[in-house]
Motif scaffolding. Sequence first.
Motif, short mmCIF file in Angstrom:
data_model
loop_
_atom_site.label_atom_id
_atom_site.label_comp_id
_atom_site.label_asym_id
_atom_site.label_seq_id
_atom_site.Cartn_x
_atom_site.Cartn_y
_atom_site.Cartn_z
N ALA A 136 -4.10 14.15 52.59
CA ALA A 136 -4.72 15.49 52.64
C ALA A 136 -3.90 16.35 53.59
CB ALA A 136 -6.16 15.38 53.12
N ARG B 210 -2.66 20.34 55.05
CA ARG B 210 -3.03 21.74 55.27
C ARG B 210 -1.87 22.42 55.98
NH1 ARG B 210 -6.60 22.36 60.59
NH2 ARG B 210 -5.60 20.76 61.82
N GLU C 248 3.41 22.41 56.38
CA GLU C 248 2.39 21.45 55.98
C GLU C 248 2.27 20.33 57.00
OE1 GLU C 248 3.16 19.93 52.06
OE2 GLU C 248 1.78 21.39 51.18
N ALA D 91 -4.16 16.83 57.43
CA ALA D 91 -5.41 17.53 57.75
C ALA D 91 -6.08 16.96 58.99
CB ALA D 91 -6.36 17.46 56.57
N ASP E 167 -9.23 18.97 60.66
CA ASP E 167 -10.21 19.32 59.64
C ASP E 167 -11.35 18.29 59.72
OD1 ASP E 167 -11.54 20.32 57.47
OD2 ASP E 167 -10.17 19.49 55.99
N ALA F 96 -11.72 15.93 56.67
CA ALA F 96 -10.67 14.92 56.60
C ALA F 96 -10.94 13.79 57.59
CB ALA F 96 -9.30 15.54 56.86
#
Length: 152
Positions: A111, A113, A121, A124, A139, A142
């Motif tokens: 995952a 973000r 990038e 997460a 996150d 996550a």
Amino acid sequence: MLNGFKDFILRGNVISMAIGLAVGAAFTAVVTGFSTAFITPLIGLATGSVGDFSSAEFSVDGAIFPYGKFLAAAIAFLITAAVLYFGVVVPMTKVQSRFSKAEEKVDIKAALRDCPRCYTEIPAIASRCAHCTSEIKPDPEALVLAGLPAQR
């Protein structure tokens, strides 16, 4: 050329397949014998035959159609398929489902973000950007998915 053939034959999957075919042929012979010895006569008794309908036949213009042999083979096939399904497929599916749940792990880096500071990038669950070293909040979804404790 013969060394390549020897390597092919001695690979594990070829030998396993050969053993599987031999065991399958033996299993089919056992099921066919059981069907011929017990199931076919019972069905013959139930349908009013003389106990065995594998010799049943009819003829049209001199051509003989031994439909009893076909019925006996069809019954042997159905018994073989049922035994294989309920004796092998169903238990193996249960075993595989147990092991797949235990082995199924979430890839915590899958995952991704964007970093709010440098827009690259990052995972997460990251609490610091690997590119610009800014501290960021992970996150929460996550973290739950990865089974990690929530951070304050």
